[in-house]
Design a protein around this motif. Structure first.
Motif, PDB file in Angstrom:
ATOM      1  N   ALA A   1       0.824  -1.201   0.000  1.00  0.00           N
ATOM      2  CA  ALA A   1       0.000   0.000   0.000  1.00  0.00           C
ATOM      3  C   ALA A   1       0.859   1.252   0.000  1.00  0.00           C
ATOM      4  O   ALA A   1       0.449   2.293  -0.493  1.00  0.00           O
ATOM      5  CB  ALA A   1      -0.913   0.000   1.216  1.00  0.00           C
ATOM      6  N   ILE A   2       2.051   1.167   0.579  1.00  0.00           N
ATOM      7  CA  ILE A   2       2.915   2.344   0.614  1.00  0.00           C
ATOM      8  C   ILE A   2       4.221   2.018  -0.099  1.00  0.00           C
ATOM      9  O   ILE A   2       4.612   0.858  -0.227  1.00  0.00           O
ATOM     10  CB  ILE A   2       3.213   2.811   2.059  1.00  0.00           C
ATOM     11  CG1 ILE A   2       3.673   1.625   2.910  1.00  0.00           C
ATOM     12  CG2 ILE A   2       2.016   3.481   2.666  1.00  0.00           C
ATOM     13  CD1 ILE A   2       4.131   2.016   4.284  1.00  0.00           C
ATOM     14  N   GLY A   3       4.866   3.057  -0.559  1.00  0.00           N
ATOM     15  CA  GLY A   3       6.134   2.870  -1.250  1.00  0.00           C
ATOM     16  C   GLY A   3       6.899   4.174  -1.325  1.00  0.00           C
ATOM     17  O   GLY A   3       6.423   5.213  -0.860  1.00  0.00           O
ATOM     18  N   PHE A   4       8.086   4.094  -1.898  1.00  0.00           N
ATOM     19  CA  PHE A   4       8.903   5.299  -2.064  1.00  0.00           C
ATOM     20  C   PHE A   4       8.356   6.111  -3.218  1.00  0.00           C
ATOM     21  O   PHE A   4       7.923   5.568  -4.220  1.00  0.00           O
ATOM     22  CB  PHE A   4      10.350   4.923  -2.340  1.00  0.00           C
ATOM     23  CG  PHE A   4      11.071   4.434  -1.135  1.00  0.00           C
ATOM     24  CD1 PHE A   4      11.547   5.333  -0.206  1.00  0.00           C
ATOM     25  CD2 PHE A   4      11.276   3.084  -0.929  1.00  0.00           C
ATOM     26  CE1 PHE A   4      12.218   4.883   0.921  1.00  0.00           C
ATOM     27  CE2 PHE A   4      11.938   2.621   0.189  1.00  0.00           C
ATOM     28  CZ  PHE A   4      12.411   3.529   1.121  1.00  0.00           C
ATOM     29  N   ARG A   5       8.429   7.424  -3.069  1.00  0.00           N
ATOM     30  CA  ARG A   5       7.975   8.299  -4.146  1.00  0.00           C
ATOM     31  C   ARG A   5       9.013   9.391  -4.357  1.00  0.00           C
ATOM     32  O   ARG A   5       9.683   9.811  -3.420  1.00  0.00           O
ATOM     33  CB  ARG A   5       6.639   8.943  -3.765  1.00  0.00           C
ATOM     34  CG  ARG A   5       5.630   7.930  -3.269  1.00  0.00           C
ATOM     35  CD  ARG A   5       4.433   8.581  -2.676  1.00  0.00           C
ATOM     36  NE  ARG A   5       4.768   9.448  -1.556  1.00  0.00           N
ATOM     37  CZ  ARG A   5       3.883  10.158  -0.913  1.00  0.00           C
ATOM     38  NH1 ARG A   5       2.627  10.136  -1.275  1.00  0.00           N
ATOM     39  NH2 ARG A   5       4.249  10.929   0.103  1.00  0.00           N
TER      40      ARG A   5
ATOM     41  N   GLY B   1       4.857   6.987   1.124  1.00  0.00           N
ATOM     42  CA  GLY B   1       3.427   7.196   1.279  1.00  0.00           C
ATOM     43  C   GLY B   1       2.663   6.413   0.248  1.00  0.00           C
ATOM     44  O   GLY B   1       3.228   5.589  -0.480  1.00  0.00           O
TER      45      GLY B   1
ATOM     46  N   PRO C   1       0.260   6.034  -3.213  1.00  0.00           N
ATOM     47  CA  PRO C   1       0.162   6.727  -4.482  1.00  0.00           C
ATOM     48  C   PRO C   1      -0.894   7.821  -4.423  1.00  0.00           C
ATOM     49  O   PRO C   1      -1.973   7.612  -3.853  1.00  0.00           O
ATOM     50  CB  PRO C   1      -0.248   5.631  -5.461  1.00  0.00           C
ATOM     51  CG  PRO C   1       0.187   4.368  -4.831  1.00  0.00           C
ATOM     52  CD  PRO C   1       0.077   4.581  -3.361  1.00  0.00           C
TER      53      PRO C   1
ATOM     54  N   ASP D   1      -1.204  10.187  -2.593  1.00  0.00           N
ATOM     55  CA  ASP D   1      -1.492  10.669  -1.243  1.00  0.00           C
ATOM     56  C   ASP D   1      -2.941  10.464  -0.822  1.00  0.00           C
ATOM     57  O   ASP D   1      -3.476  11.230  -0.028  1.00  0.00           O
ATOM     58  CB  ASP D   1      -1.140  12.162  -1.115  1.00  0.00           C
ATOM     59  CG  ASP D   1       0.198  12.330  -0.422  1.00  0.00           C
ATOM     60  OD1 ASP D   1       0.509  11.467   0.408  1.00  0.00           O
ATOM     61  OD2 ASP D   1       0.908  13.294  -0.722  1.00  0.00           O
TER      62      ASP D   1
END
Lengths: 282, 225
Positions: free
Chosen positions: B141-145, B154, B156, B158
């Motif tokens: 659900a969260i990853g590097f951006r 956070g 995708p 936000d």
């Protein structure tokens, strides 16, 4: 945004490994990456949305916000910087009334700064729609913006102005010859059948006027003559006109539902063509 | 089996063992921050640096990602290692001084001051939560951006992710989490209502397969009463 278009782009490539090229194709089509498109890419390729979003935000070439029709990039690399690129950028900011990376409210111009364009000897350098302006001074900014808005970029920009997309159809049966599944130069190609010495097969030409490559199913020599046929009704498309360059017969197609006629030389390697629109020859 | 020397002690370990695992097995302590059992090694925090090799060829590597090699000579607490490690701690303190985990590590290594410009980040990009979400919760659900100074963790776009089950696993492993409460902006990734003592997790009932990691969970405690 049309789902079918994006699905086309996704299915043309090979899944997960091609995520960057898929995003590039989408960006080329829509000038940016719409949210729905990213979601579609995620579900279709099997990547998680997080990964797709991570890639899309990692690379500066991708934009998640709609971009203008024209793109102006000012170089702020070391060489350009010491030659006064800062003042040029400040002038752009003032004249366009935006910050680098933003688009004008009328959606015309996106202005951005880049770190090096690899042409340091020409600095400060500004690129607008692929046209390089060298040794730019504060005073020239106004002209560059004007030229960008109007799409006129001096001498070597002029040849580009002839490039526009044509909607071709068969003069006999009236059916469209556009093949939306096969793109050349980012535009759907025109597909007709041709009779050659080695048999009958398809031929594709760009629908973009100004580009005259011919892509054939069969391999034939450059000087071979092709007999053009409509893929729908099978009628011979050969017209009475002869090519101005090599005198070979020409294949004729209707343009934009009959407002014009495009004739292309039937010799494989010849770029001879005549476009008549509303009775005027271009 | 691979034989290597750690701090002069010869040890045989199985192929694929990292230096960190081998050293811990022998009882040599190596501090870690972004390492977590059950999650893949990541090598982000550089706290676990050790020195390998001899003489001029000696170099510092992160022990959590470096696999044991035959005949490898490892020093886990040489002067150079300690110096590098203290520098890493100072940098961590400079970016996120309010983290209890980082404070503890600093105190254990007797780092009382840091020499850099003080910032108060609420994330040190250690990637623990990202790996937790992907590898243990199977959610992603969260990853590097983004990248560079704009890099963040956070969801995708936000917005609340469809695959987030509000399990709280990301907060449970986070070394800087106390400041990650987003309760005032409930659309964000993690509700984190634990910090402000008001009933959070209002949507909890919607998730039947939820695995909650909050312990103790303020919401559950309040609802019980």
């Amino acid at each position: 945004m049309e789902t079918a278009n994006i699905l086309d782009i996704i299915h043309k490539s090979e899944g997960k490994a091609a995520i960057i090229s898929i995003l590039e194709d989408i960006q080329e089509k829509y000038t940016y990456l719409p949210e729905e498109a990213l979601r579609l890419v995620a579900t279709e390729t099997g990547c998680s949305l997080t990964d797709v979003y991570g890639v899309a935000t990692f690379y500066k070439a991708f934009s998640l916000k709609p971009r203008g029709k024209h793109c102006v990039s000012a170089c702020l690399g070391t060489a350009c910087h010491v030659r006064g690129a800062e003042t040029v950028v400040a002038e752009f900011k003032g004249q366009l009334n935006l910050q680098p990376g933003e688009t004008t409210p009328d959606n015309e111009i996106t202005f951005e700064t880049v770190n090096c364009l690899g042409a340091c000897a020409l600095g400060p350098i500004v690129v607008s729609d692929g046209h390089y302006h060298a040794n730019v001074t504060k005073r020239e900014v106004k002209d560059i913006i004007k030229a960008t808005r109007e799409g006129t970029h001096g001498s070597d920009g002029a040849s580009k102005d002839y490039e526009f997309s044509l909607e071709a159809s068969c003069p006999q049966c009236g059916q469209s010859l556009i093949d939306a599944a096969y793109y050349i130069d980012g535009h759907p190609s025109i597909r007709i059948d041709v009779m050659t010495d080695v048999g009958t097969g398809w031929m594709r030409v760009p629908s973009l006027y100004g580009n005259f490559v011919k892509i054939l199913e069969h391999i034939v020599p450059e000087d071979a003559l092709l007999t053009p046929l409509c893929p729908h009704c099978g009628s011979n498309l050969q017209g009475e006109l002869g090519c101005l360059e090599c005198n070979a017969p020409m294949g004729t197609m209707n343009v934009d539902g009959g407002v014009g006629i495009i004739s292309i030389c039937s010799r494989k390697g010849c770029s001879g063509h005549i476009l008549t629109l509303n009775g005027a020859t271009i | 089996m691979i034989t290597l020397t750690i701090n002069g002690l010869r040890a045989s370990v199985e192929k694929g063992t990292t230096i960190l695992e081998a050293a811990r097995f022998l009882g040599f302590p190596i501090p870690t921050l972004c390492h977590h059992e059950g999650l893949s090694p990541y090598g982000a925090c550089r706290l676990c640096v050790v020195e390998i090799g001899d003489g001029p060829g000696a170099r510092l590597v992160s022990s959590c990602t470096y696999p044991a090699e035959e005949g490898l000579k490892v020093r886990t607490a040489s002067e150079r290692v300690i110096k590098a490690r203290r520098m890493v701690i100072e940098l961590l303190l400079a970016s996120c001084p309010q983290s209890k985990v980082i404070q503890d590590i600093a105190s254990r290594h007797n780092v009382r001051q840091q020499r850099f410009r003080q910032e108060y980040e609420d994330c040190i990009l250690c990637g623990l939560c990202v790996r937790m979400c992907e590898e243990q919760m199977m959610a992603k659900a969260i990853g590097f951006r983004g990248r560079g100074s704009g890099r963040s963790i956070g969801t995708p776009f936000d917005i609340r992710s469809d695959v987030c089950r509000l399990c709280g696993g990301c907060m449970q492993v986070c070394p800087a989490c106390q400041l990650r409460c987003t309760y005032t902006e409930p659309d964000k990734a993690v509700c984190g209502g634990c910090a402000n003592l008001s009933p959070p997790c209002v949507e909890k009932e919607q998730f039947h397969d939820m695995m909650c990691y909050m312990s103790p969970c303020v919401a559950c405690e309040i609802r019980k009463d």
